[in-house]
Design a protein around this motif. Structure first.
Motif, PDB file in Angstrom:
ATOM      1  N   SER A   3      46.364  44.236  38.496  1.00 56.90           N
ATOM      2  CA  SER A   3      45.779  43.494  39.613  1.00 56.90           C
ATOM      3  C   SER A   3      46.497  42.176  39.894  1.00 56.90           C
ATOM      4  O   SER A   3      46.534  41.738  41.027  1.00 56.90           O
ATOM      5  CB  SER A   3      44.299  43.218  39.355  1.00 56.90           C
ATOM      6  OG  SER A   3      44.144  42.192  38.399  1.00 56.90           O
ATOM      7  N   SER A   5      45.304  39.466  39.032  1.00 62.27           N
ATOM      8  CA  SER A   5      44.193  38.547  39.268  1.00 62.27           C
ATOM      9  C   SER A   5      44.244  37.369  38.301  1.00 62.27           C
ATOM     10  O   SER A   5      44.664  37.498  37.152  1.00 62.27           O
ATOM     11  CB  SER A   5      42.860  39.283  39.102  1.00 62.27           C
ATOM     12  OG  SER A   5      41.784  38.387  39.300  1.00 62.27           O
ATOM     13  N   HIS A  30      35.055  31.580  39.891  1.00 60.46           N
ATOM     14  CA  HIS A  30      36.056  32.650  39.864  1.00 60.46           C
ATOM     15  C   HIS A  30      36.088  33.306  38.484  1.00 60.46           C
ATOM     16  O   HIS A  30      37.122  33.363  37.818  1.00 60.46           O
ATOM     17  CB  HIS A  30      37.435  32.097  40.252  1.00 60.46           C
ATOM     18  CG  HIS A  30      38.467  33.151  40.558  1.00 60.46           C
ATOM     19  ND1 HIS A  30      38.251  34.169  41.454  1.00 60.46           N
ATOM     20  CD2 HIS A  30      39.722  33.334  40.067  1.00 60.46           C
ATOM     21  CE1 HIS A  30      39.332  34.932  41.505  1.00 60.46           C
ATOM     22  NE2 HIS A  30      40.236  34.447  40.673  1.00 60.46           N
ATOM     23  N   LEU A  65      36.545  43.072  39.575  1.00 62.03           N
ATOM     24  CA  LEU A  65      37.815  42.519  40.068  1.00 62.03           C
ATOM     25  C   LEU A  65      37.903  42.667  41.583  1.00 62.03           C
ATOM     26  O   LEU A  65      38.467  41.805  42.266  1.00 62.03           O
ATOM     27  CB  LEU A  65      39.009  43.214  39.414  1.00 62.03           C
ATOM     28  CG  LEU A  65      39.416  42.746  38.039  1.00 62.03           C
ATOM     29  CD1 LEU A  65      40.579  43.600  37.524  1.00 62.03           C
ATOM     30  CD2 LEU A  65      39.797  41.277  38.038  1.00 62.03           C
ATOM     31  N   GLU A  69      38.851  39.704  44.117  1.00 60.96           N
ATOM     32  CA  GLU A  69      40.047  39.764  44.955  1.00 60.96           C
ATOM     33  C   GLU A  69      39.745  40.059  46.427  1.00 60.96           C
ATOM     34  O   GLU A  69      40.663  40.208  47.229  1.00 60.96           O
ATOM     35  CB  GLU A  69      41.012  40.807  44.393  1.00 60.96           C
ATOM     36  CG  GLU A  69      41.478  40.492  42.976  1.00 60.96           C
ATOM     37  CD  GLU A  69      42.103  39.111  42.844  1.00 60.96           C
ATOM     38  OE1 GLU A  69      42.921  38.733  43.712  1.00 60.96           O
ATOM     39  OE2 GLU A  69      41.772  38.395  41.877  1.00 60.96           O
ATOM     40  N   ASP A  70      38.476  40.115  46.793  1.00 64.08           N
ATOM     41  CA  ASP A  70      38.081  40.418  48.168  1.00 64.08           C
ATOM     42  C   ASP A  70      38.304  39.187  49.055  1.00 64.08           C
ATOM     43  O   ASP A  70      37.585  38.185  48.935  1.00 64.08           O
ATOM     44  CB  ASP A  70      36.613  40.848  48.204  1.00 64.08           C
ATOM     45  CG  ASP A  70      36.139  41.262  49.597  1.00 64.08           C
ATOM     46  OD1 ASP A  70      36.893  41.086  50.580  1.00 64.08           O
ATOM     47  OD2 ASP A  70      35.007  41.771  49.698  1.00 64.08           O
ATOM     48  N   TYR A 103      38.547  48.519  46.408  1.00 63.98           N
ATOM     49  CA  TYR A 103      39.566  47.886  45.582  1.00 63.98           C
ATOM     50  C   TYR A 103      39.694  48.618  44.244  1.00 63.98           C
ATOM     51  O   TYR A 103      40.801  48.919  43.785  1.00 63.98           O
ATOM     52  CB  TYR A 103      39.217  46.411  45.364  1.00 63.98           C
ATOM     53  CG  TYR A 103      40.226  45.671  44.523  1.00 63.98           C
ATOM     54  CD1 TYR A 103      41.316  45.039  45.106  1.00 63.98           C
ATOM     55  CD2 TYR A 103      40.086  45.600  43.136  1.00 63.98           C
ATOM     56  CE1 TYR A 103      42.247  44.357  44.334  1.00 63.98           C
ATOM     57  CE2 TYR A 103      41.020  44.917  42.356  1.00 63.98           C
ATOM     58  CZ  TYR A 103      42.088  44.304  42.961  1.00 63.98           C
ATOM     59  OH  TYR A 103      43.007  43.637  42.191  1.00 63.98           O
TER      60      TYR A 103
END
Length: 136
Positions: A3, A5, A30, A65, A69-70, A103
């Motif tokens: 990812s 992320s 986050h 996740l 990550e949206d 996702y």
């Protein structure tokens, strides 16, 4: 696929409160919190054993996740917070969840699809029923 992320991860055994929540994303800091004991309960409930636990853990984490990550999450959350129409609130909540699942499906396409589809179906079931109940 990885990812990339930057989300922080916290792992706990139980979700506080009476709900069976396997994971939660906190937009303010986050951070994803995974509730391993709750995921085990979900695994037993859906599949009757803990055999699929590693897959379910990956699937739920990929979903969380997905929230992290949206790119639309902040906007959708703001809409949800300021929406007075209950039907529209339910639609926004469903969109938030569907975005995260979209996702997850891209992040772990190699995951067992029958397990993945079962988890997604039951995860979205209450959201979809709430909307269907309003329409009926």
């Amino acid at each position: 696929m990885q990812s990339g992320s930057t989300v922080a991860l916290d792992v706990r055994s139980r979700f506080p409160g009476g709900r069976n929540v396997g994971g939660k994303y906190n937009i303010a800091d986050h951070k994803v919190t995974m509730y391993v004991g709750e995921i085990k309960k979900q695994c037993l409930s859906l599949f009757g054993s803990l055999e699929a636990f590693p897959q379910i853990l990956r699937i739920v984490f990929a979903h969380e996740l997905g929230h992290a990550e949206d790119a639309n999450l902040q906007e959708l959350s703001d809409l949800l917070d300021h929406c007075d129409n209950e039907q529209e609130r339910k639609r926004i909540a469903l969109r938030i969840e569907e975005n995260a699942w979209d996702y997850a499906k891209k992040l772990i396409p190699e995951e067992d699809q029958s397990i993945m589809q079962t988890v997604i179906y039951y995860s979205l079931k209450s959201y979809r029923e709430a909307i269907a109940g309003e329409i009926a």
